[in-house]
Design an enzyme around this catalytic site. Sequence first.
Site, PDB file in Angstrom:
ATOM      1  NE  ARG A  76      -3.443  -0.532   2.637  1.00 23.61           N
ATOM      2  CZ  ARG A  76      -4.553  -0.742   3.523  1.00 23.61           C
ATOM      3  NH1 ARG A  76      -5.381   0.166   3.330  1.00 23.61           N
ATOM      4  NH2 ARG A  76      -4.564  -1.847   4.465  1.00 23.61           N
ATOM      5  CG  HIS A 129      12.623 -19.954   8.481  1.00 24.12           C
ATOM      6  ND1 HIS A 129      11.477 -19.453   9.408  1.00 24.12           N
ATOM      7  CD2 HIS A 129      13.920 -19.894   9.137  1.00 24.12           C
ATOM      8  CE1 HIS A 129      12.320 -19.238  10.422  1.00 24.12           C
ATOM      9  NE2 HIS A 129      13.627 -19.581  10.206  1.00 24.12           N
ATOM     10  CG  ASP A 139       6.505 -17.735  16.394  1.00 24.07           C
ATOM     11  OD1 ASP A 139       6.277 -17.416  15.302  1.00 24.07           O
ATOM     12  OD2 ASP A 139       7.612 -17.434  17.084  1.00 24.07           O
ATOM     13  CG  HIS A 196      10.000 -23.083  12.614  1.00 22.02           C
ATOM     14  ND1 HIS A 196       9.624 -22.918  11.363  1.00 22.02           N
ATOM     15  CD2 HIS A 196      10.153 -21.934  13.039  1.00 22.02           C
ATOM     16  CE1 HIS A 196       9.515 -21.784  10.980  1.00 22.02           C
ATOM     17  NE2 HIS A 196       9.629 -20.957  12.112  1.00 22.02           N
TER      18      HIS A 196
HETATM   19  C1  BG6 Z   1      10.130 -17.606  13.107  1.00 18.90           C
HETATM   20  C2  BG6 Z   1       9.283 -17.203  14.231  1.00 18.90           C
HETATM   21  O1  BG6 Z   1       9.353 -18.270  12.246  1.00 18.90           O
HETATM   22  O2  BG6 Z   1      11.322 -18.304  13.229  1.00 18.90           O
HETATM   23  C3  BG6 Z   1      10.239 -16.309  15.317  1.00 18.90           C
HETATM   24  O3  BG6 Z   1       7.970 -16.453  13.801  1.00 18.90           O
HETATM   25  C4  BG6 Z   1      11.427 -17.054  15.465  1.00 18.90           C
HETATM   26  O4  BG6 Z   1       9.473 -16.107  16.421  1.00 18.90           O
HETATM   27  C5  BG6 Z   1      12.136 -17.655  14.224  1.00 18.90           C
HETATM   28  O5  BG6 Z   1      12.386 -16.286  16.278  1.00 18.90           O
HETATM   29  C6  BG6 Z   1      13.272 -18.344  14.680  1.00 18.90           C
HETATM   30  O6  BG6 Z   1      14.122 -18.654  13.288  1.00 18.90           O
HETATM   31  P1  BG6 Z   1      15.563 -18.987  13.378  1.00 18.90           P
HETATM   32  O7  BG6 Z   1      15.810 -19.253  11.973  1.00 18.90           O
HETATM   33  O8  BG6 Z   1      16.076 -17.708  13.784  1.00 18.90           O
HETATM   34  O9  BG6 Z   1      15.713 -20.098  14.225  1.00 18.90           O
END
Ligand code: BG6
Length: 488
Positions: free
Chosen positions: A47, A186, A243, A248
């Site tokens: 935006r 990720h 989260d 993860h």
């Molecule tokens: C993210 C979370 O997906 O992963 C964050 O939303 C977290 O809260 C982060 O800090 C951790 O990722 P990494 O790669 O730093 O371990």
Amino acid sequence: MRKADNQILIIFGASGDLTGRKLLPSLLELDVRNLLPDRLVILGASRTEFTDEAFREEQCKHLLPIVEKENLPKEKLDEFLKRVFYVAFNSMDTAEYPKLKEKIKQLRQMADLPDNILYYLATPPSMYEIIPQYLKENRMNRAGDKSGYRRIVVEKPFGTSLESARKLNEHLSSIFKEEEIFRIDHYLGKETVQNILVLRFSNGIFEPLWNRNYIDSVEINASEMLGVEKRGGYYDKAGAMKDMVQNHLMQLMAFVAMESPSVFEPEQIRDEIVKVFRAVRPYVSKEIDGMVVRGQYEGYRMEENVDSNSQTETYVGMKFFIDNWRWSGVPFYFFTGKKLPAKTSEVIIHFKSTPHTLFVGQCSGGSCNKLIIRIQPNESITLRFGLKMPGTGFKVKQVGMDFRYDSLATTYLPDAYERLLLDAMQGDSMLYSRSDALEASWHFIDPILNHWKEKGVEGLYPYAPGSNGPEETRKLGAEPNVDCGCHF
Ligand code: BG6
């Protein structure tokens, strides 16, 4: 490696944090290594009013550290920025999509691009339904040319419960085909996470030990020193369970626990991941308090955009089981939290002790053998075992054999987003979550969240910032040793 086809990458939410912090820096790193398609156009869409030039300038502050780190000539950055464009538009208004369409048309003509578009939703989750919906309404979810494609990357969190994840899956699959949907986690983009598969399936020596006969427990830790920083608004609705754990940590666990696929192909790998998630024993409500500990760091409620009565957990410790032949009876542990003593992500395989103890003080009464897979930082793999202390007597000392990624001096360890962006551009979904896996992971997590909702603040334990989390974690029978990350 084959380069991806020429295409346009459209980033929705381009003025946000993720674009500057991760997406554009990763794209620049890929460009430096000559991995981007020759004619890739990156179109930021959000935006905030920017011209192409102003947007490039704005992004420069995130890119300059890479120029410095890589010791790049200034022209390289300028060259990269020539790929970057911007359109100011309101993605919440279907009437504005023709503006986006027009910009795409101009860019395609300018760069002589095929009809290939990769959409990236770097927006708040509340927009994951509406943007695809409006893309469909404006006939932007299908390529005009038969040989072209549309793909869409959806950031986490994918839903907030089994029901909402299902709804979102159904919605997206009414607009895009499953092979066009890339649900990002990720952690799967991390080299060290992918290496779990290679470690397990390219070495004959681990497989015979990798089961209930030799493994005592499996521990997966992801601790962070930082608090919620500027993300209080998002985090207060998510908490550590949604989260970190649902995505993860569950994915990490799947790589540790899965069976070997017969071929190394995306669908076969993803089939094995789903099987693990489906085999995780669901909790019954009365055992949750004994097996899942939640905590909140002191001072959390005073963080920006956090409710002053917040019941959100910033720490989770949990014990669970996987009901299959390989893992029956082996406890798995997750420990994750913010404001802990160290930033560490690691998997620790605790092997069983010898059946009989010969040496006094042998590894402090426990097992001498652990395999520690350090995801980050100081990426490494360490095998720990007992050895005789030189000198008189038979005192046992635990020692380690290490492999450290930084010993591969010439090897560049890419950021997770580099790999994932490249895979999405190439249409490779191996490191992205499939809809059935996501639903299976929510199926496991949902009862815990529902139980906590009923309990309210009862059972939410405070812990001091910088401590190892709430004392109550001890009742799980394993304790994370987050201060050194070395667990011996
Ligand atoms: C993210 C979370 O997906 O992963 C964050 O939303 C977290 O809260 C982060 O800090 C951790 O990722 P990494 O790669 O730093 O371990």
